[in-house]
Design a protein around this motif. Structure first.
Motif, short mmCIF file in Angstrom:
data_model
loop_
_atom_site.label_atom_id
_atom_site.label_comp_id
_atom_site.label_asym_id
_atom_site.label_seq_id
_atom_site.Cartn_x
_atom_site.Cartn_y
_atom_site.Cartn_z
N MET A 20 0.80 -1.21 0.00
CA MET A 20 0.00 0.00 0.00
C MET A 20 0.84 1.27 0.00
SD MET A 20 -2.58 0.94 2.94
CE MET A 20 -4.12 0.23 2.58
N ASP A 33 -1.95 2.98 -3.54
CA ASP A 33 -3.27 2.46 -3.22
C ASP A 33 -4.23 3.62 -3.38
OD1 ASP A 33 -5.24 0.77 -1.54
OD2 ASP A 33 -5.01 2.59 -0.38
N ILE A 73 -6.98 4.54 -1.93
CA ILE A 73 -7.48 5.22 -0.73
C ILE A 73 -6.39 6.10 -0.12
CG2 ILE A 73 -8.41 4.86 1.56
CD1 ILE A 73 -9.63 2.28 0.53
N THR A 74 -5.19 5.51 0.00
CA THR A 74 -4.08 6.27 0.58
C THR A 74 -3.79 7.49 -0.28
OG1 THR A 74 -3.21 4.13 1.14
CG2 THR A 74 -1.81 5.99 1.58
N LEU A 108 -6.43 10.20 0.28
CA LEU A 108 -6.31 10.91 1.55
C LEU A 108 -5.09 11.81 1.56
CD1 LEU A 108 -7.73 8.18 3.79
CD2 LEU A 108 -8.49 10.52 3.75
N TYR A 146 -15.04 9.41 -8.19
CA TYR A 146 -15.92 8.63 -9.03
C TYR A 146 -15.09 7.75 -9.96
CZ TYR A 146 -20.15 7.56 -11.64
OH TYR A 146 -21.19 6.92 -12.22
N THR A 192 -8.06 -1.93 -4.56
CA THR A 192 -7.56 -0.56 -4.62
C THR A 192 -6.04 -0.51 -4.69
OG1 THR A 192 -7.53 -0.41 -2.23
CG2 THR A 192 -9.52 0.36 -3.33
N ASP A 221 -12.49 -2.59 -20.82
CA ASP A 221 -13.88 -2.44 -21.22
C ASP A 221 -14.30 -0.98 -21.05
OD1 ASP A 221 -13.83 -2.35 -18.56
OD2 ASP A 221 -15.13 -4.08 -18.21
N ALA A 222 -15.53 -0.73 -21.44
CA ALA A 222 -16.04 0.64 -21.41
C ALA A 222 -15.89 1.26 -20.02
CB ALA A 222 -17.50 0.63 -21.82
N LEU A 223 -16.09 0.42 -19.03
CA LEU A 223 -16.05 0.90 -17.65
C LEU A 223 -14.69 1.49 -17.31
CD1 LEU A 223 -18.12 0.72 -15.48
CD2 LEU A 223 -16.93 -1.27 -14.60
N ILE A 255 -14.24 4.94 -18.86
CA ILE A 255 -14.82 6.08 -18.12
C ILE A 255 -13.99 6.37 -16.89
CG2 ILE A 255 -17.01 7.10 -17.41
CD1 ILE A 255 -18.29 4.41 -17.67
N PHE A 303 -12.36 10.05 -16.01
CA PHE A 303 -12.61 10.81 -14.79
C PHE A 303 -11.33 11.04 -14.00
CE2 PHE A 303 -17.06 9.63 -15.42
CZ PHE A 303 -17.67 10.81 -15.08
N LEU A 348 -22.96 7.48 -19.34
CA LEU A 348 -22.54 6.60 -18.25
C LEU A 348 -23.46 5.40 -18.14
CD1 LEU A 348 -21.53 9.06 -15.41
CD2 LEU A 348 -20.05 7.61 -16.77
N LEU A 372 -22.66 2.92 -20.84
CA LEU A 372 -21.39 2.22 -20.62
C LEU A 372 -21.50 1.24 -19.45
CD1 LEU A 372 -18.84 5.09 -21.19
CD2 LEU A 372 -19.30 3.16 -22.66
N SER A 387 -20.99 -2.88 -19.68
CA SER A 387 -19.76 -3.43 -19.10
C SER A 387 -20.02 -4.72 -18.35
CB SER A 387 -19.14 -2.43 -18.13
OG SER A 387 -18.92 -1.24 -18.77
N PRO A 418 -4.01 5.62 5.87
CA PRO A 418 -5.16 6.47 5.54
C PRO A 418 -5.93 6.91 6.78
CG PRO A 418 -5.17 4.51 4.17
CD PRO A 418 -4.03 4.38 5.11
N THR A 444 -4.03 9.63 8.47
CA THR A 444 -4.08 10.81 7.61
C THR A 444 -5.42 11.50 7.75
OG1 THR A 444 -2.74 9.54 6.08
CG2 THR A 444 -3.61 11.60 5.28
N ILE A 484 -6.25 15.31 8.63
CA ILE A 484 -7.07 16.17 7.76
C ILE A 484 -8.15 16.84 8.58
CG2 ILE A 484 -8.75 16.16 5.88
CD1 ILE A 484 -7.23 13.89 4.62
#
Lengths: 475, 166
Positions: free
Chosen positions: A63, A121, A123-124, A127, A169, A181, A196-198, A201, A205, B105, B108, B112, B140, B143, B147
């Motif tokens: 991680m 990772d 999540i790390t 944050l 997202y 993760t 794949d399409a997923l 996206i 993002f 979205l 897709l 998927s 995390p 952290t 925060i």
């Protein structure tokens, strides 16, 4: 598990907490000392980082990664933090309140950058990003009763909340596609055959979220306003540290976790990189406020830095590493000059810099060196940095992009030279000299010397950068 | 079949209240709708057998955050409350952009392939969370603590300063 890998982070976190306490208990007339203490402790942390730079390993599974790449970036962040806190002392003393909080929040933002550069990772990483962003929001709005500062803080908060949402997202979609993760798992699941399409996206993002942080066109709109409204030392740290940290995290994520998907994101990155370079440089020309001009120049530099990612080779990464370091020095020097001038006159307008050569030869000459280094004029360090970046992409066959970069560098020299012309050829409105505080003098001296030295004799740093970059494609 | 129906009902609740929250012109109503949205999300957690998470969601989001927002509105707002949520000038472009994003979205996501988790639900859903937070995810976790500290300090100094300069 080896907790000693976290030494540097623990030291910096403890330092931040200690400064908070110091800010509360120090008597009102002793608060000046907090700034000096912060600089000194950060220098000590920098020494620790340099001593520990050979260490590598992973903590908590895979991680949290400590490797030459993260150590290099941590040293760059620490140098940036030392330089910025050094010239912010006079600024904060002039503000006259919340000294402890200012420096503690700066150190916390530094901690966030460190976590970002080491995170392997989702999540790390996220944050770490928030750990960096939230102190920056507070620091941006730090000036009481200053509408520009409050407005900048508000804008930064809303826009970074939005970019965080987009980024999260994207991360959650990638988590859905990969089932983990951890970067070390993601690379095994998301391979070239099953995009794949997923995943697409998710990547889009993700790129948008990163684009916001490194101020890549078209996600750059926030930066001029916020750079202009924020206190100058904060602007400097935002321009240097925040961008470098986001770039470090982006390189690690895209090259370690998602290299197999590069067919998807590479085209996008190339287009956005070219747009960023063109827009940043052209829009910088008509700017009349020096902080806005530097904001657009930093947008353009985000584009140059992305070239290294476009190259997708060891050469590209080592070029980024070299460029980040010289970018730290050149920007710190330029912002130190802006800060000192702003401290005295309260103005950041380029036209007020007229005749600076007579009012403060030091500011004028350091500004000249730093701006020319940013513009990429030999023999300064910026030239070597750009040379490496362009070599890296020409090596991969993107000759048009290299020509675009070179052409836009010419444009950038034009707007940097406008400032130089005003400083050296204009007549001073007042004859009063501009006082420069000791901290700022040191920063100016260090950045000028570093910009010259790394330009004349780049070999030591490029050797280190090359060695660090071998992590990605071992030969 | 049953889970699908429950999921559908919950989704309608969540999306409906979320839309109501965004479209409402009254900030207090928005806060209440947000609380209702959070309750719906807690329901989703329940269908995923994450009872503890659902309880935390209700406690913190519905109990604390929404109420804090209402208090925040109450303490800062002056004038007419019924027109306190004014950022609605770009409604047409907003609808177009969100509809386009929704369609892309949605398409897709439908096309998927998804990999549902193969793990079975553990007997206790509380213990393993504690274990994860204090072992694997301790970085995390710590952290997040820092925060929150930074955010709290920031809120205090910014709010305090505003009073001083008045």
């Amino acid at each position: 598990m080896n907790l000693s890998l976290l030494t540097l982070e623990i030291v910096v976190a403890t330092l931040a907490l200690f400064i908070f306490i110091l800010g509360l208990v120090a008597p009102a007339n002793q608060k000046r000392g907090i700034g000096y203490f912060t600089v000194l402790s950060l220098v000590v942390s920098l020494i620790i980082a340099i001593i520990l730079h050979g260490e590598s390993g992973t903590a908590f599974g895979t991680m949290y990664v400590v490797d030459p790449f993260s150590s290099y970036f941590k040293i760059a962040f620490l140098i940036a933090a030392v330089l910025v806190t050094m010239f912010s002392i006079s600024y904060v003393n002039k503000l006259g309140y919340n000294q402890g909080e200012f420096f503690a929040l700066t150190v916390l933002a530094l901690l966030g950058m460190m976590i970002m550069s080491s995170a392997a990772d989702f999540i790390t990483f996220y944050l770490g990003l928030e750990m960096m962003t939230i102190p920056f929001i507070i620091l941006t709005a730090f000036r009481y009763g200053d509408k520009a500062s409050s407005e900048a803080g508000m804008k930064y908060m809303l826009l970074s909340a939005m970019s965080s949402a987009v980024l999260l997202y994207g991360l959650s979609i990638l988590y859905g596609a990969a089932g983990s993760t951890l970067y070390s798992d993601v690379i095994n699941v998301i391979t070239g055959d099953n995009i794949d399409a997923l995943t697409v996206i998710g990547l889009v993002f993700l790129l948008a979220g990163f684009g916001f942080k490194i101020s890549m066109v078209p996600f750059h709109m926030w930066s001029p306003d916020i750079y202009q409204g924020a206190p100058t030392p904060v602007t400097a740290f935002l321009a240097i540290g925040s961008k470098a940290a986001a770039l470090a995290a982006m390189i690690r994520m895209f090259m370690i976790a998602l290299p197999e998907t590069r067919e998807v994101w590479m085209t996008l990155v190339i287009v956005l990189c070219a747009m960023t370079i063109v827009l940043g440089n052209f829009v910088a020309i008509p700017q009349t406020n020096i902080k806005r001009m530097l904001a657009y120049s930093s947008i353009a530099h985000a584009g140059y830095l992305l070239m290294g990612l476009v190259a997708f080779t060891n050469l590209g990464i080592s070029a980024i590493l070299y460029y980040v370091m010289i970018y730290v020095f050149a920007n710190a020097g330029a912002f130190a000059c802006v800060n000192e001038f702003g401290n005295m006159t309260g103005s950041d307008e380029i036209k007020d810099y007229t005749g600076m050569w007579k009012r403060s030869p030091l500011i004028a000459s350091v500004m000249l060196l730093c701006l020319l280094s940013l513009g990429g004029i030999p023999p300064l360090a910026g030239f070597v940095g750009k040379f490496y970046l362009f070599t890296a992409i020409i090596d991969q066959g993107y000759i048009w992009l290299a020509f675009l970069g070179i052409g836009m560098s010419m444009v950038s020299v034009y707007y940097y030279l406008i400032v130089v012309k005003v400083m050296f050829l204009g007549k001073p409105v007042e004859e009063t000299s501009v006082p420069v505080s000791l901290g700022a003098k040191t920063v100016m001296f260090v950045s000028a010397v570093a910009s010259l030295f790394l330009g004349l004799y780049p070999a030591p740093l490029t050797d280190i950068a090359t060695k660090v970059a071998q992590l990605f494609f071992p030969m | 079949m049953m889970p699908t129906i429950v999921f559908g009902v919950l989704s309608v609740i969540i999306i409906g209240f979320a839309l109501a929250m965004v479209l409402s012109k009254n900030l207090v109503h928005s806060a209440i709708f947000m609380a209702a949205t959070f309750v719906g999300v807690a329901g989703i957690y329940l269908t995923l057998s994450a009872g503890f998470l659902a309880a935390v969601q209700i406690l913190i989001y519905v109990g604390a955050i929404s109420i804090l927002m209402v208090f925040g509105v109450m303490l800062t707002r002056r004038g007419d409350i019924s027109a306190s949520n004014l950022f609605n000038k770009r409604i047409i472009s907003g609808v177009v952009v969100s509809a386009a994003l929704f369609i892309i979205l949605g398409r897709l996501i439908l096309t998927s392939e998804w990999f549902p988790s193969s793990f079975s639900v553990p007997e206790s859903t509380v213990g393993p969370i504690a274990d994860l937070m204090m072992n694997a995810y301790v970085i995390p976790f710590e952290t997040a603590a820092l925060i929150l500290l930074a955010a709290m300090v920031g809120a205090i100094i910014l709010a305090k300063g505003a009073r001083r300069t008045r």
